[in-house]
Design a protein around this motif. Structure first.
Motif, PDB file in Angstrom:
ATOM      1  N   TYR A 122      59.368  61.840  26.259  1.00 36.43           N
ATOM      2  CA  TYR A 122      60.515  60.921  26.359  1.00 36.43           C
ATOM      3  C   TYR A 122      60.577  60.305  27.755  1.00 36.43           C
ATOM      4  O   TYR A 122      60.778  59.092  27.903  1.00 36.43           O
ATOM      5  N   GLY A 123      60.408  61.142  28.776  1.00 35.82           N
ATOM      6  CA  GLY A 123      60.489  60.647  30.147  1.00 35.82           C
ATOM      7  C   GLY A 123      59.437  59.611  30.449  1.00 35.82           C
ATOM      8  O   GLY A 123      59.717  58.572  31.050  1.00 35.82           O
ATOM      9  N   GLU A 124      58.205  59.848  30.015  1.00 33.44           N
ATOM     10  CA  GLU A 124      57.132  58.901  30.296  1.00 33.44           C
ATOM     11  C   GLU A 124      57.322  57.588  29.545  1.00 33.44           C
ATOM     12  O   GLU A 124      56.891  56.538  29.996  1.00 33.44           O
ATOM     13  N   MET A 130      57.607  61.873  41.842  1.00 35.40           N
ATOM     14  CA  MET A 130      58.739  62.480  41.158  1.00 35.40           C
ATOM     15  C   MET A 130      59.377  61.480  40.201  1.00 35.40           C
ATOM     16  O   MET A 130      59.528  60.307  40.533  1.00 35.40           O
ATOM     17  N   ALA A 131      59.718  61.949  39.038  1.00 37.85           N
ATOM     18  CA  ALA A 131      60.432  61.117  38.072  1.00 37.85           C
ATOM     19  C   ALA A 131      61.696  61.847  37.664  1.00 37.85           C
ATOM     20  O   ALA A 131      61.706  63.063  37.519  1.00 37.85           O
ATOM     21  N   TRP A 149      69.794  65.393  32.836  1.00 36.37           N
ATOM     22  CA  TRP A 149      68.593  64.630  33.139  1.00 36.37           C
ATOM     23  C   TRP A 149      67.396  65.568  33.284  1.00 36.37           C
ATOM     24  O   TRP A 149      67.557  66.769  33.439  1.00 36.37           O
ATOM     25  N   ILE A 150      66.236  64.988  33.203  1.00 37.29           N
ATOM     26  CA  ILE A 150      65.003  65.757  33.402  1.00 37.29           C
ATOM     27  C   ILE A 150      64.314  65.258  34.664  1.00 37.29           C
ATOM     28  O   ILE A 150      64.385  64.086  35.013  1.00 37.29           O
ATOM     29  N   GLU A 151      63.661  66.189  35.348  1.00 35.86           N
ATOM     30  CA  GLU A 151      62.865  65.848  36.530  1.00 35.86           C
ATOM     31  C   GLU A 151      61.495  66.485  36.385  1.00 35.86           C
ATOM     32  O   GLU A 151      61.385  67.599  35.889  1.00 35.86           O
ATOM     33  N   TRP A 152      60.472  65.773  36.812  1.00 31.72           N
ATOM     34  CA  TRP A 152      59.143  66.373  36.848  1.00 31.72           C
ATOM     35  C   TRP A 152      58.268  65.595  37.815  1.00 31.72           C
ATOM     36  O   TRP A 152      58.548  64.455  38.174  1.00 31.72           O
ATOM     37  N   ASN A 153      57.226  66.266  38.242  1.00 30.32           N
ATOM     38  CA  ASN A 153      56.253  65.669  39.136  1.00 30.32           C
ATOM     39  C   ASN A 153      55.085  65.190  38.289  1.00 30.32           C
ATOM     40  O   ASN A 153      54.517  65.971  37.526  1.00 30.32           O
ATOM     41  N   LYS A 154      54.716  63.934  38.424  1.00 34.79           N
ATOM     42  CA  LYS A 154      53.680  63.386  37.549  1.00 34.79           C
ATOM     43  C   LYS A 154      52.363  64.145  37.663  1.00 34.79           C
ATOM     44  O   LYS A 154      51.654  64.329  36.687  1.00 34.79           O
ATOM     45  N   ARG A 155      52.060  64.593  38.885  1.00 38.84           N
ATOM     46  CA  ARG A 155      50.809  65.323  39.069  1.00 38.84           C
ATOM     47  C   ARG A 155      50.942  66.775  38.632  1.00 38.84           C
ATOM     48  O   ARG A 155      49.998  67.375  38.154  1.00 38.84           O
TER      49      ARG A 155
END
Length: 872
Positions: free
Chosen positions: A504-506, A516-517, A603-609
């Protein structure tokens, strides 16, 4: 001292000998019989250029090494010094590895003796030290270290510290030394050799009696200091003192903006009211205040500190943990630090310790919690840290706590929640803390760790041991096939949940240059049905496991306690603690996805790498006013105090945030003795700027010129990590060309406090930081940097969430109020240090359009407007 110790330090052209880096200075200090007996140092010709940054870092130039011997020429001498010695260094793995590589390169055998790392020694001997850097340790132990980063000076400083640490080890009780010796086998250096040497020496004499210690169940514990009758130092009663007395006499709610920051007047007023009326007042602060500070300022007062139970070490849990063999380095180090700390601490507050991340995780496992079985606690009842603090607090006139502990007590209905007279000190920080504590954060790694700790029926983790105990002691029939299938399903559901969140985030995020997203989840379920479905399935499986643990514990609690071993009671304790962790995830998923009700932002947070390993789901209430009305307004007599609470002479703004009507007749403003100074930079470039990118380019141009022309350290503040990283990448080349070190939150490794300390100790440094990160570390700051608010701090922007989360912005007036309030907060916060190198505010478009409003809002500040070019 049996062994011969040689303390070594090297300076090199770089960190990688395999890549061709070479030694440029070697120093050795020989210690025998507890004294320095020989010193040797030499520059070394590396036979290659010394990089400019190394010359600047060490002060060693090409000219210094030009006529120096090569390493091959001094290698035989080095081997002679090290023969039959213990190799000692500060961060020994670097020095030894580099030296071994150089010896091998020139054809000599490598050193094969024992090693001792003074970093490890420092962590064990001084577990409460803020920093384990050589310069910081030397300063703390009173040694002069004139030339940091030169091998001769570093080696000598390390040798002095080694002797101090050795003496400190000798002063430890024998019981503690024996426990340290067992654990030292898991360390990276052979500290066990030093400990063994000391134990052999002590075995030849009787151990001296220590009146400050007791040995109980194999642990050496500091004895509580006996209370002494101390008379209260007479203090003049101020207008603020009288106001606080009147507020509590009348009851209800009041507000006080105390620009003078007279905290001890506030405390004395609370204390005297409590004594006179036979009441108890709870005083909550944002930062922790130690008993030492209270004793120094106001001896003789009936004031006690009390925090959450999880802040305190559980001696029964730690005792049991020591019996378990563990070869994990970080856990072994944490155990060693706690053993030494127990000979010093009377509070048992784990926050006193400087532990690694893994050490903190271990400490949380042995912290006090409510599920501890009474039989496990019984031998320790009189010595239980939390029990002692609670008993002392119950009889005190004033209880001192933190906002975090108070809110947690309110939520769980623990002792602190029962206070009816409350003073919220540093009240400007209270809404943010309340939002944080009322919210939830669930990370993918937290859920994976739960699965790993629970384990499966084929390994010896929690679930295997629990099933074995239940089958042995009860008649419960366990369907192991069904249980195994449930555990597999739990693991699969966690992976699926993470997968649909990231998908969903992507799909929603414009993933550009930022690693960071952060993506807000819509409240309407139909827009994210896969996420809600995955969350509900995961929640149901977790509930099944929770009920299982609870049912087993209920059945076992019916068994006579004498039929259960202490190890079995500890196991029950462990799975009930796991029940609490599962409950936290279950309830968090419920708040976020099952009954969101429109009152929370999720909300969601994640590091793309980092992909799913960095994934976390967060939820915070949009507003706290309703919760405050329900839990505090009608039940408490509350006084909110801070250096900043009012806007334009009114408390209406802050009162609305915390759910109160503004009581104008019961609120006062005390102006500061000296007003803080703010320079507002007005940039003509912004007049032509249209859109975010052009505004960004104007700000980048200003900062680039500032870095080129100013020589001191700088801290640049941002509302969000995304804008911080974007600006850093835009300025990276300029920073490097001008000889600055960049320290960047989220990119440079280390905690906020580590970044700030690195910045303060650097010669030329630019620190990039968000306002939320600064909030938790600003009390450590020494006041010497230029501080640039590139973005005005604004609560309405949901500080730590990416702007992409919000389609619309808050009303402009609300945002301006937030900005004005937070600008004042930043400037009036008390920062240690006499120097103030100034605050700058770069005037972004919304401020340019509302200059008059801003000028009227920034009361009690000295504001200077500068044209950009004139300032530069």
């Amino acid at each position: 001292m049996e062994n011969r110790y040689v303390v070594v330090d090297l300076e090199t052209t770089g960190n990688n000998s395999k890549a061709g880096d070479r030694i440029i200075q070697f120093a050795a200090i020989v210690i025998e019989y507890g004294e320095i007996t020989y010193q040797y140092s030499s520059y070394v010709n590396p036979e290659r250029p010394i990089p400019p940054f190394i010359q600047e870092f060490t002060g060693i130039t090409e000219e210094d090494v030009k006529s120096a011997p090569t390493f091959k020429e001094i290698a035989p001498y080095i081997i002679g010094i090290l023969e039959e010695a213990v190799f000692v260094a500060h961060n020994v793995l670097f020095d030894l590895t580099f030296l071994q590589a150089e010896l091998e390169r020139v054809g000599y055998e490598m050193f094969l003796g024992y090693t001792v790392d003074t970093v490890e020694m420092a962590k064990v001997i001084s577990p409460r030290m803020d920093s384990f850097k050589l310069e910081d340790l030397s300063r703390a132990y009173g040694h002069v270290h004139d030339c940091p980063h030169q091998a001769d000076s570093d080696a000598y400083a390390t040798a002095l510290l080694f002797l101090d640490f050795y003496k400190s080890l000798k002063r430890l009780p024998r019981q503690t030394l024996k426990s340290l010796y067992r654990l030292a086998y898991s360390l990276k250096s052979e500290l066990k050799e030093v400990l063994g040497e000391i134990l052999r020496e002590q075995a030849q004499v009787c151990e001296p009696w220590r009146p400050d210690l007791e040995i109980y169940r194999g642990l050496a514990l500091a004895l509580p200091r006996k209370a002494t009758e101390a008379s209260v130092i007479p203090r003049a009663k101020s207008d603020i003192y009288d106001f606080i007395q009147e507020v509590y006499q009348a009851g209800g709610t009041a507000f006080l903006e105390d620009g003078k920051g007279t905290f001890f007047d506030h405390l004395l007023a609370c204390h005297d009211f409590a004594k006179k009326e036979g009441r108890q007042v709870l005083l909550s602060t944002y930062r922790e205040l130690t008993g030492k500070a209270l004793d120094a300022h106001m001896p003789g007062l009936s004031v006690e500190e009390l925090k959450q139970g999880s802040n305190y070490l559980s001696l029964p849990k730690f005792e049991q943990s020591l019996r378990q063999r563990d070869h994990n380095y970080e856990v072994a180090m944490a155990k060693m630090q706690i053993l030494v700390w127990l000979t010093e601490t009377v509070t048992g507050d784990i926050n006193e310790l400087n532990l690694s991340s893994a050490g903190k995780e271990y400490a949380s496992e042995v912290a006090h919690h409510q599920h501890l079985h009474p039989r496990l606690l019984k031998p320790w009842t009189e010595r239980d840290f939390y029990g002692r603090r609670l008993k002392a607090a119950q009889s005190a006139s004033v209880i001192l706590t933190t906002h975090e502990a108070y809110v947690n007590n309110m939520v769980s209905n623990d002792y602190l929640s029962k206070a009816s007279y409350v003073l919220i000190e540093e009240a400007d920080s209270f809404p943010a803390v309340l939002k944080e504590e009322l919210g939830y954060e669930i990370s993918y790694m937290d859920m994976r760790n739960i699965v790993n700790k629970v384990g499966n029926l084929d390994n010896y983790q929690l679930i295997h041991q629990a099933v074995k105990l239940v089958c042995e002691k009860t008649e419960i029939q366990i369907d192991k096939r069904q249980l195994d299938a449930m555990l597999i399903r739990l693991s699969e559901q966690i992976e699926h949940f993470a997968e649909v969140l990231i998908a969903y985030g992507e799909a929603k995020a414009a993933l550009t240059e930022s690693q960071m997203a952060a993506i807000k989840l819509p409240r309407r379920r139909k827009n994210v049905l896969p996420i809600y479905g995955a969350a509900n399935d995961l929640r149901q499986t977790i509930l099944y496991l929770m009920n299982l643990f609870q049912g087993w514990a209920k059945e076992l609690n019916g068994i006579p306690v004498e039929k259960l071993k202490r190890s079995q009671l500890n196991m029950m304790d462990d799975w009930m603690k796991m029940h609490g962790q599962l409950t936290r995830v279950h309830d968090g998923l419920g708040q976020m996805f099952i009954k969101p009700g429109g009152k929370n932002d999720t909300w969601i947070e994640w590091n793309k790498r980092g992909s799913r390993n960095s994934l976390s789901i967060k939820s915070k209430p949009i507003a706290i006013a309703e919760w405050m009305n329900k839990n505090m307004v009608s039940k408490k007599n509350i006084l909110f105090i801070s250096e900043v609470l009012a806007i334009q002479g009114s408390f209406r703004y802050f009162a609305s945030k915390v759910g109160f009507m503004e009581p104008d007749e019961r609120s006062i403003i005390v102006e500061p003795d000296v007003s803080a100074k703010l320079t507002i930079i007005q940039d003509a470039c912004l007049e032509k700027a249209v859109g975010h990118e052009m505004v960004f380019d104007c700000a980048k141009g200003f900062l680039a010129n500032l870095i080129k022309q100013k020589k001191g350290n700088m801290i640049i503040f941002f509302n969000t990590p995304s804008s911080l990283k974007k600006m850093y990448l835009g300025l990276k080349e300029t920073i490097e060309k001008n000889g600055y070190q960049a320290l960047v939150q989220g990119l440079t490794s280390g905690s906020g406090s580590k970044l700030l300390r690195g910045h303060m100790s650097a010669g030329k440094s630019v620190l990039f930081m968000t306002y939320p990160a600064w909030e938790s570390v600003r009390h450590l700051y020494d006041g010497r940097s230029i501080k640039i608010m590139l973005e005005a701090p604004a609560v309405s922007k949901q500080l730590y969430i990416s702007e992409t989360m919000h389609k619309g912005q808050p009303e402009e007036k609300e945002m301006l109020l937030d900005m004005s309030f937070n600008i004042r907060r930043q400037l009036t916060a008390k920062i240690p240090g006499r120097e103030q190198s100034g605050w700058l505010l770069y005037e972004e478009p919304i401020l340019r359009a509302n200059r008059q409003f801003l000028a009227e809002s920034l009361t009690n500040l000295t504001v200077i407007n500068y044209d950009r070019d004139a300032y530069l």
